[in-house]
Design a protein around this motif. Structure first.
Motif, PDB file in Angstrom:
ATOM      1  N   THR A 189       0.838  -1.213   0.000  1.00 52.58           N
ATOM      2  CA  THR A 189       0.000   0.000   0.000  1.00 52.58           C
ATOM      3  C   THR A 189       0.867   1.256   0.000  1.00 52.58           C
ATOM      4  O   THR A 189       0.575   2.220  -0.722  1.00 52.58           O
ATOM      5  N   ASN A 225      -1.961   5.019   5.093  1.00 53.00           N
ATOM      6  CA  ASN A 225      -2.673   4.831   3.821  1.00 53.00           C
ATOM      7  C   ASN A 225      -3.388   6.073   3.285  1.00 53.00           C
ATOM      8  O   ASN A 225      -4.370   5.942   2.552  1.00 53.00           O
ATOM      9  N   THR A 240      -6.311  -1.542   0.845  1.00 51.70           N
ATOM     10  CA  THR A 240      -5.885  -2.799   0.240  1.00 51.70           C
ATOM     11  C   THR A 240      -6.519  -3.958   0.983  1.00 51.70           C
ATOM     12  O   THR A 240      -6.465  -4.025   2.217  1.00 51.70           O
ATOM     13  N   PHE A 299      -6.836  -3.292  -4.584  1.00 55.94           N
ATOM     14  CA  PHE A 299      -6.303  -2.012  -4.112  1.00 55.94           C
ATOM     15  C   PHE A 299      -7.280  -0.922  -4.509  1.00 55.94           C
ATOM     16  O   PHE A 299      -7.568  -0.724  -5.695  1.00 55.94           O
TER      17      PHE A 299
END
Length: 331
Positions: A158, A183, A197, A211
């Motif tokens: 990620t 993230n 993700t 994703f």
């Protein structure tokens, strides 16, 4: 791009490249091996999708209006010169692009593929939080694959994809966009995008990987819900004008595809180590975090080799966080 009408896309691409100029109908017919009637019928199909054209005798056709909302034809035309050959699934509205991608994988839809929606009715962020996903302003997309890689390879995934996206946006728009571990993309201490993700692990391999990206593109400040006005931002605000949503979608599809292919090649560590210090918005900041062992306060001090956040506490102890919520400490 499997499943797309390449001749219609080629016509649209020629008209886009001409900008305000005209494109000869005879030229298009000869190059594509179509009749003038067939060219016209394809343009009528595009008119039904929100395009407007001007036709002038002995000059040809030109575009006078393009759709501002997400358009499968327009995004595909912007992608025409790329090497991307993944299926693109466009939806006007869906509960969640991640959830829809997961359903498609469960029904043996050929991967890799993208799901791109104009609106999400149940968009999700981490920990089941809702992601604000109104129609026509922003980008909501998910990339699904069946990578068959070891689970330990996923530790940086990620963050690596976020680095690829942030670097693309920085280069494209000249904006100082960074990543807030673990993230989120940030600009000026406000959330610009979120990534999610999700994976299915069988035995010792990642069998399915989804994703998701929600990127605020053209939202204006007055349109944010009250609870997001102080914490969220779109690209339009610092960039100073509205962006072409379909061109942005095409560019991000390319950036995500390239990032994924580099990840699969198992050759990301050196590039990631070069990129991360440029993008890390927490580095050197005093933060508060929730860990499995309770709350943590201290100075964010980069990442370890596994992508965990290193925090130096007030007592000088180094604590690593594998996941959790992180906030800048307010004094």
């Amino acid at each position: 791009m499997p499943g797309s009408d390449r001749k219609t896309i080629t016509i649209l691409k020629a008209l886009l490249e001409a900008e305000d100029g005209f494109v000869s109908g005879n030229r298009l017919a000869n190059e594509l091996g179509l009749s003038r009637v067939s060219i016209w019928s394809r343009m009528e199909k595009l008119r039904d999708q929100g395009f407007e054209f001007e036709a002038v005798t002995r000059k040809g056709y030109r575009i006078v209006k393009k759709p501002e909302a997400l358009s499968s034809w327009l995004t595909r035309a912007y992608l025409e010169d790329s090497t991307i050959d993944y299926e693109l699934v466009f939806l006007s509205s869906i509960d969640s692009t991640n959830d829809h991608a997961t359903r498609l994988l469960a029904n043996d839809f050929e991967a890799p593929f993208f799901v791109i929606a104009n609106e999400q009715t149940l968009g999700r962020g981490r920990m089941g939080r809702q992601w604000y996903s109104p129609p026509s302003y922003n980008l909501y997309l998910s990339f699904a694959s069946t990578p068959n890689v070891r689970p330990d390879r996923m530790q940086l995934f990620t963050l690596w994809m976020g680095a690829c996206i942030a670097q693309h946006l920085r280069n494209r728009l000249n904006l100082d966009i960074g990543i807030k571990w673990p993230n989120d993309l940030y600009f000026d201490q406000k959330k610009l995008a979120g990534m999610l993700t999700e994976a299915r692990v069988d035995a010792d391999s990642i069998r399915e990987l989804v994703f998701g990206l929600g990127l605020n593109v053209n939202q204006v400040q007055d349109d944010w819900p009250a609870d997001l006005k102080q914490s969220a931002i779109s690209l339009r605000e610092p960039y100073g004008r509205k962006l072409d949503l379909n061109r942005m979608a095409a560019q991000l599809i390319s950036a995500i595809s390239t990032g994924y292919e580099t990840f699969i090649s198992d050759n990301i560590r050196n590039d990631f180590e070069d990129l991360w210090p440029q993008l890390d918005v927490l580095q050197g900041q005093f933060i508060e975090a929730e860990s499995r062992d309770g709350p943590v306060e201290g100075i964010a001090s980069g990442l370890d080799n596994h992508g965990s956040l290193i925090v130096k506490t007030n007592k000088g102890k180094l604590v690593t966080l594998n996941s959790g919520e992180v906030h800048l400490k307010r004094f």
